[in-house]
Design a protein around this motif. Structure first.
Motif, mmCIF file in Angstrom:
data_model
loop_
_atom_site.group_PDB
_atom_site.id
_atom_site.type_symbol
_atom_site.label_atom_id
_atom_site.label_comp_id
_atom_site.label_asym_id
_atom_site.label_seq_id
_atom_site.Cartn_x
_atom_site.Cartn_y
_atom_site.Cartn_z
ATOM 1 N N GLN A 1 0.826 -1.204 0.000
ATOM 2 C CA GLN A 1 0.000 0.000 0.000
ATOM 3 C C GLN A 1 0.865 1.261 0.000
ATOM 4 O OE1 GLN A 1 -2.703 -0.341 3.288
ATOM 5 N NE2 GLN A 1 -4.016 -1.845 2.266
ATOM 6 N N ILE A 2 1.939 1.231 0.787
ATOM 7 C CA ILE A 2 2.853 2.377 0.798
ATOM 8 C C ILE A 2 3.534 2.521 -0.561
ATOM 9 C CG2 ILE A 2 5.023 3.232 1.781
ATOM 10 C CD1 ILE A 2 4.100 2.119 4.469
ATOM 11 N N SER A 3 3.937 1.395 -1.150
ATOM 12 C CA SER A 3 4.548 1.431 -2.484
ATOM 13 C C SER A 3 3.580 2.007 -3.508
ATOM 14 C CB SER A 3 4.974 0.021 -2.889
ATOM 15 O OG SER A 3 5.469 -0.004 -4.208
ATOM 16 N N SER A 4 2.306 1.611 -3.416
ATOM 17 C CA SER A 4 1.293 2.139 -4.340
ATOM 18 C C SER A 4 1.135 3.644 -4.173
ATOM 19 C CB SER A 4 -0.040 1.429 -4.099
ATOM 20 O OG SER A 4 -1.052 1.959 -4.913
ATOM 21 N N LEU A 5 1.155 4.115 -2.921
ATOM 22 C CA LEU A 5 1.054 5.553 -2.661
ATOM 23 C C LEU A 5 2.224 6.301 -3.282
ATOM 24 C CD1 LEU A 5 -0.311 7.914 -1.066
ATOM 25 C CD2 LEU A 5 1.257 7.370 0.807
ATOM 26 N N LEU A 6 3.426 5.753 -3.142
ATOM 27 C CA LEU A 6 4.614 6.397 -3.713
ATOM 28 C C LEU A 6 4.571 6.377 -5.239
ATOM 29 C CD1 LEU A 6 7.385 5.070 -1.292
ATOM 30 C CD2 LEU A 6 6.201 7.275 -1.247
ATOM 31 N N GLU A 7 3.968 5.343 -5.827
ATOM 32 C CA GLU A 7 3.805 5.306 -7.282
ATOM 33 C C GLU A 7 2.892 6.434 -7.749
ATOM 34 O OE1 GLU A 7 5.063 3.596 -9.775
ATOM 35 O OE2 GLU A 7 6.415 2.427 -8.512
ATOM 36 N N VAL A 8 1.819 6.690 -6.995
ATOM 37 C CA VAL A 8 0.919 7.799 -7.343
ATOM 38 C C VAL A 8 1.661 9.127 -7.222
ATOM 39 C CG1 VAL A 8 -1.239 8.974 -6.784
ATOM 40 C CG2 VAL A 8 -1.102 6.492 -6.607
ATOM 41 N N ALA A 9 2.481 9.262 -6.164
ATOM 42 C CA ALA A 9 3.264 10.490 -5.992
ATOM 43 C C ALA A 9 4.222 10.684 -7.167
ATOM 44 C CB ALA A 9 4.037 10.427 -4.674
ATOM 45 N N LYS A 10 4.832 9.597 -7.611
ATOM 46 C CA LYS A 10 5.748 9.673 -8.759
ATOM 47 C C LYS A 10 4.992 10.085 -10.016
ATOM 48 C CE LYS A 10 8.928 6.772 -11.445
ATOM 49 N NZ LYS A 10 9.501 5.399 -11.568
ATOM 50 N N ARG A 11 3.804 9.491 -10.218
ATOM 51 C CA ARG A 11 2.999 9.817 -11.397
ATOM 52 C C ARG A 11 2.576 11.289 -11.370
ATOM 53 N NH1 ARG A 11 -0.120 5.581 -11.119
ATOM 54 N NH2 ARG A 11 -1.878 6.529 -10.011
ATOM 55 N N ALA A 12 2.172 11.770 -10.194
ATOM 56 C CA ALA A 12 1.751 13.169 -10.067
ATOM 57 C C ALA A 12 2.932 14.118 -10.279
ATOM 58 C CB ALA A 12 1.130 13.403 -8.690
ATOM 59 N N LYS A 13 4.102 13.720 -9.778
ATOM 60 C CA LYS A 13 5.296 14.556 -9.937
ATOM 61 C C LYS A 13 5.662 14.676 -11.415
ATOM 62 C CE LYS A 13 8.564 16.623 -7.397
ATOM 63 N NZ LYS A 13 8.305 17.547 -6.297
ATOM 64 N N ASP B 1 1.101 28.308 -10.953
ATOM 65 C CA ASP B 1 -0.297 28.372 -10.557
ATOM 66 C C ASP B 1 -0.434 27.960 -9.093
ATOM 67 O OD1 ASP B 1 -0.199 25.591 -10.433
ATOM 68 O OD2 ASP B 1 -1.141 25.299 -12.373
ATOM 69 N N SER B 2 -1.670 27.891 -8.632
ATOM 70 C CA SER B 2 -1.921 27.636 -7.215
ATOM 71 C C SER B 2 -1.602 26.201 -6.801
ATOM 72 C CB SER B 2 -3.390 27.944 -6.896
ATOM 73 O OG SER B 2 -4.254 27.109 -7.666
ATOM 74 N N LEU B 3 -1.354 25.302 -7.760
ATOM 75 C CA LEU B 3 -1.092 23.896 -7.440
ATOM 76 C C LEU B 3 0.397 23.563 -7.457
ATOM 77 C CD1 LEU B 3 -3.917 22.225 -9.575
ATOM 78 C CD2 LEU B 3 -4.041 23.049 -7.236
ATOM 79 N N ASP B 4 1.210 24.470 -7.975
ATOM 80 C CA ASP B 4 2.637 24.178 -8.106
ATOM 81 C C ASP B 4 3.293 23.836 -6.775
ATOM 82 O OD1 ASP B 4 3.273 24.191 -10.807
ATOM 83 O OD2 ASP B 4 3.266 26.365 -10.901
ATOM 84 N N ASP B 5 2.947 24.586 -5.740
ATOM 85 C CA ASP B 5 3.580 24.344 -4.433
ATOM 86 C C ASP B 5 3.272 22.943 -3.923
ATOM 87 O OD1 ASP B 5 4.674 26.838 -4.446
ATOM 88 O OD2 ASP B 5 3.066 27.772 -3.279
ATOM 89 N N MET B 6 2.040 22.481 -4.124
ATOM 90 C CA MET B 6 1.685 21.134 -3.662
ATOM 91 C C MET B 6 2.439 20.072 -4.453
ATOM 92 S SD MET B 6 -2.386 21.162 -2.695
ATOM 93 C CE MET B 6 -2.961 22.327 -3.898
ATOM 94 N N PHE B 7 2.524 20.261 -5.768
ATOM 95 C CA PHE B 7 3.254 19.290 -6.592
ATOM 96 C C PHE B 7 4.745 19.268 -6.228
ATOM 97 C CE2 PHE B 7 -0.369 19.562 -9.624
ATOM 98 C CZ PHE B 7 -0.588 18.200 -9.770
ATOM 99 N N GLU B 8 5.291 20.454 -5.923
ATOM 100 C CA GLU B 8 6.716 20.516 -5.600
ATOM 101 C C GLU B 8 7.043 19.815 -4.283
ATOM 102 O OE1 GLU B 8 7.877 24.572 -5.698
ATOM 103 O OE2 GLU B 8 7.595 24.799 -7.872
ATOM 104 N N VAL B 9 6.116 19.864 -3.315
ATOM 105 C CA VAL B 9 6.364 19.249 -2.004
ATOM 106 C C VAL B 9 6.311 17.721 -2.084
ATOM 107 C CG1 VAL B 9 5.456 19.063 0.359
ATOM 108 C CG2 VAL B 9 5.560 21.280 -0.764
ATOM 109 N N LEU B 10 5.653 17.177 -3.081
ATOM 110 C CA LEU B 10 5.540 15.717 -3.201
ATOM 111 C C LEU B 10 6.927 15.071 -3.282
ATOM 112 C CD1 LEU B 10 2.602 15.157 -5.729
ATOM 113 C CD2 LEU B 10 2.644 14.535 -3.320
ATOM 114 N N GLU B 11 7.103 13.968 -2.562
ATOM 115 C CA GLU B 11 8.356 13.208 -2.565
ATOM 116 C C GLU B 11 8.067 11.767 -2.959
ATOM 117 O OE1 GLU B 11 11.357 14.081 -2.357
ATOM 118 O OE2 GLU B 11 11.133 16.171 -1.761
#
Length: 793
Positions: free
Chosen positions: A91-103, A116-126
């Protein structure tokens, strides 16, 4: 925001649709709990986030958040020193895969570089790629650890495999001996309690020494572990215990590694669920073709072409609604099923959606006001069961609204005070509306009462509106018209439906003169409105036509001025050349006559020189006449053109073939070699026959006729887009043969860009053709990488 209004205005249905677009349970929960806000800054922030997510969807496509799982319980277990299970690691691996896809999604280039207003959230993703890779290396599934998780585990499992092989070999020997004696129920090896056993007949149990582990339900079969493999089974059991212990060690070590990044994983989960929620709002805006409204705190509403989001978008009629600028009370009248309630609900629902950060299905620059609360009393105006109890129910709600509403509230009434005596109901409705108007509360109400129409006409700050109705078709148009009270169409509708004229006249005689005059006034207003709308439409049409003619005239004037300058320049150059030639001729003539005078030349020599001058002047005059004819200043434009006709483009002095038929303006495409240009039919001359050297060369032979026919029918371009590779190569092969026979110098092969497979196949085929001299991809203006230009030898 009171829940009754949310349900009455069907806000909950919008939320149900929104929830379907969210992937994670946490985002779905955010959708279900979404309520209208009253803080302007928070509303604008939510609208901006929705708008930015929608822009990213339009530019980059949708972003999937599938794979987000709750991790708080797992991280809490790590915090107290526990180890995670294999399913929790996955489940943690799946979450990190989503983070990678979003990044990766956020890194895709936009046409503009603005944040835009979403850049900061995308940048914080690890994405924590090393940790994720380690989890995937060790954990294969919810119940399997990889052999590569540790060298010890690999060694143990290798030993287990060898031990299994030794046990099976020994078991096969025992089974063959026992089976030959008929002691076995079946010649198979089974497992009982993790130990290898043989199914032995109950009566032969003493013939097969070993330990009994189980028996069948009938008792006829005993499952015996042969004595010869007991020790081997014991060793196998020990190996399994070692394997389980090593797996525990691996999971513990992996848990320690995950715990080091627990805070980042938790942040990823929160950010991803928030983005999932925001992109769900954007997906809702996309299906509704919604826009972000402009908000104000002045109570001003200006909805432009609003469409109720729960109605069929192909059938719903857009409405324009204004309120809160010059008037704060809007009275909507019209026939039943004419759209009054829909208009009321549209304005109320837009207010709730907008304050919740959702886009509204309307045109750009629509305005909404921020209200602290929205009150709605909307019932079924078409019910035939209205009685005192229904009236009492509505009145109870109205009393509550009057008690709690203030100048920062928005109130909606549908058929105010209906269901009682019309005279008393109208008087009561006017009193209620007057009280709300005095308190400055923005109000929108629908009614059938004529008295309320008069109240709106005679009161400042109150405006009439109506839902348009066509008496000719006996159907509503659903258009909302601000500033015009609705006319009662009872008599007109009854007459259209066949009610006797004498009954209608009798009914008209029973209404008071003032009421009749009021209805006549409304009728005159309606007639005047239709006339004005018709005239306005004609005026707008004339304006568009005048603007078009003006633009064409300006373009024509520019072309004339450009042509005039060019003609004057050429004329001056030609005049200069003529003067120079005349001067040279005159000088030469004078020299000759002077020479003849000095040497006393005979008259025949002088006559010969004069004849030479006369011939030169005649030749010059003939050339000028020929140029004049070649220019074709008064040529007639071709009346009928067919695709494939040979034409000459006068402005370019080039010949080509008609590629498309003229449109309404006379514009068409002409193919001139590899150049395909849009020209006007007035710039063309139809060529009756081919005068090229090729035609003369082959005109006298049958083969020449065949080739000339081929040349006239073969296009300089072939389009292979949409074909499979095999289909395209077959068509291309025949086309190249025809083009070569037609003596075309080059051809244009359109294969598109796509994956590049079709382009590669085309170029590979061209390499094998002996009559192809060269080929190259199209340059800018020729089709770029979607086109290949091939030249024949």
């Amino acid at each position: 925001m009171n829940k009754k209004a949310l349900h009455t205005l069907e806000y909950d249905k919008i939320i149900d649709t929104l929830t379907e677009f969210a992937y994670s349970q946490a985002a779905k929960e955010q959708c279900r709990n979404l309520l209208p806000m009253t803080d302007l800054e928070a509303i604008n922030t939510a609208q901006r986030q929705t708008d930015d997510a929608l822009l990213r969807i339009f530019k980059k496509g949708s972003l999937s958040f599938s794979g987000i799982h709750p991790v708080s319980a797992s991280l809490k277990r790590l915090e107290i020193g526990g180890s995670l299970s294999m399913s929790e690691f996955l489940q943690i691996s799946s979450l990190l895969e989503v983070a990678k896809r979003a990044k990766n999604f956020s890194r895709m280039d936009l046409t503009d570089e603005k944040k835009d207003s979403l850049d900061d959230m995308f940048e914080v993703l690890e994405p924590l790629t090393p940790l994720n890779d380690e989890i995937k290396r060790c954990i294969l599934s919810e119940d399997e650890v990889s052999d590569d998780a540790s060298s010890t585990l690999r060694s143990i499992r290798r030993s287990i495999g060898g031990m299994n092989e030794r046990i099976r070999t020994q078991m096969n020997k025992v089974m063959n001996q026992a089976n030959g004696s008929g002691y076995l129920q079946d010649a198979v090896i089974t497992m009982r309690d993790g130990r290898y056993c043989l199914p032995v007949r109950a009566e032969a149990k003493n013939q097969v020494p070993g330990m009994i582990h189980d028996q069948s339900s009938s008792g006829s079969t005993l499952f015996i572990e042969p004595a010869a493999v007991v020790n081997l089974n014991n060793e196998l059991k020990e190996l399994f215990l070692k394997e389980a212990k090593e797996i525990e060690v691996i999971l513990a070590d992996l848990s320690v590694k995950v715990y080091e990044y627990a805070a980042l994983i938790n942040d990823d989960y929160k950010i991803l669920t928030t983005l999932d929620f925001i992109f769900a709002k954007a997906q809702l805006a996309k299906i509704h073709n919604g826009v972000a409204p402009i908000f104000n705190t002045n109570g001003r509403i200006n909805i432009r072409k609003g469409r109720h989001p729960l109605l069929n978008p192909k059938k719903v009629v857009p409405i324009d609604v204004m309120l809160g600028d010059t008037f704060d009370l809007l009275i909507v009248t019209g026939p039943n099923t004419g759209g009054k309630t829909v208009s009321l609900k549209t304005v109320g629902l837009f207010t709730l959606m907008g304050q919740a950060g959702l886009h509204i299905p309307a045109n750009d620059r629509s305005e909404l006001a921020v209200f602290e609360d929205v009150f709605a009393d909307i019932g079924d105006e078409q019910s035939i069961e209205q009685n005192l109890s229904t009236f009492s129910s509505h009145m109870t709600n109205i009393v509550s609204i009057l008690k709690h509403a203030n100048e920062k509230s928005f109130v909606l009434f549908d058929e105010l005070c209906a269901g009682t005596d019309p005279t008393e109901g109208a008087a009561l409705a006017i009193s209620i509306l007057s009280r709300l108007h005095e308190r400055g509360i923005r109000t929108m109400a629908t009614t059938h009462y004529s008295e309320i129409k008069v109240f709106a006409l005679s009161t400042d700050g109150v405006e009439n509106a109506c839902c348009e109705f066509s008496v000719e078709t006996l159907s509503p148009t659903y258009r909302l018209l601000i500033g015009i009270p609705g006319k009662s169409n009872a008599f007109a509708i009854s007459g259209k439906l066949g009610l006797a004229p004498d009954l209608i006249e009798d009914a008209k005689s029973r209404i008071t003169e003032s009421e009749a005059n009021f209805e006549d006034l409304l009728s005159d207003l309606e007639h005047s409105r239709l006339t004005i709308e018709k005239e306005q439409a004609e005026i707008n049409s004339y304006k568009r036509e005048i603007a078009s003619l003006k633009q064409r005239l300006e373009q024509k004037q520019e072309r004339i001025e450009s042509s005039r300058d060019k003609i004057l320049k050429e004329a001056n150059e030609q005049a200069l050349a003529i003067l120079k030639e005349a001067k040279d001729l005159a000088d030469e003539s004078i020299r000759n006559f002077n020479k003849f005078g000095q040497i006393h030349a005979p008259a025949s020599e002088m006559e010969k020189e004069r004849t030479k001058l006369r011939k030169k002047m005649s030749d010059t005059q003939a050339q000028l006449s020929k140029k004049k004819n070649d220019n074709v200043p008064n040529h007639r434009a071709p009346k009928k053109l067919r695709i494939g006709d040979s034409v000459k483009v006068l402005s370019m002095n080039l010949t080509g073939t008609v590629h498309t038929l003229p449109n309404a303006k006379g514009d068409l495409y002409v193919q001139m070699g590899i150049l395909r240009s849009l020209v006007n039919i007035n710039d063309l001359v139809l060529l009756e026959e081919d005068t090229s050297p090729t035609s003369k060369k082959y005109a006298k032979t049958s083969a020449g006729k065949i080739k000339m026919s081929k040349s006239a029918s073969v296009s300089t371009e072939i389009n292979l887009i949409g074909k499979t590779t095999d289909e395209a190569i077959a068509l291309l092969d025949k086309y190249l043969d025809d083009a070569y026979l037609a003596h075309l110098s080059s051809v244009r092969i359109v294969h598109g860009k796509g994956t590049g497979a079709l382009r590669a196949a085309v170029q590979k085929h061209l390499k094998r053709q002996k009559y192809i001299k060269s080929f190259h991809l199209g340059e800018f203006g020729e089709g770029d990488a979607g086109v290949t230009i091939a030249e024949f030898k």
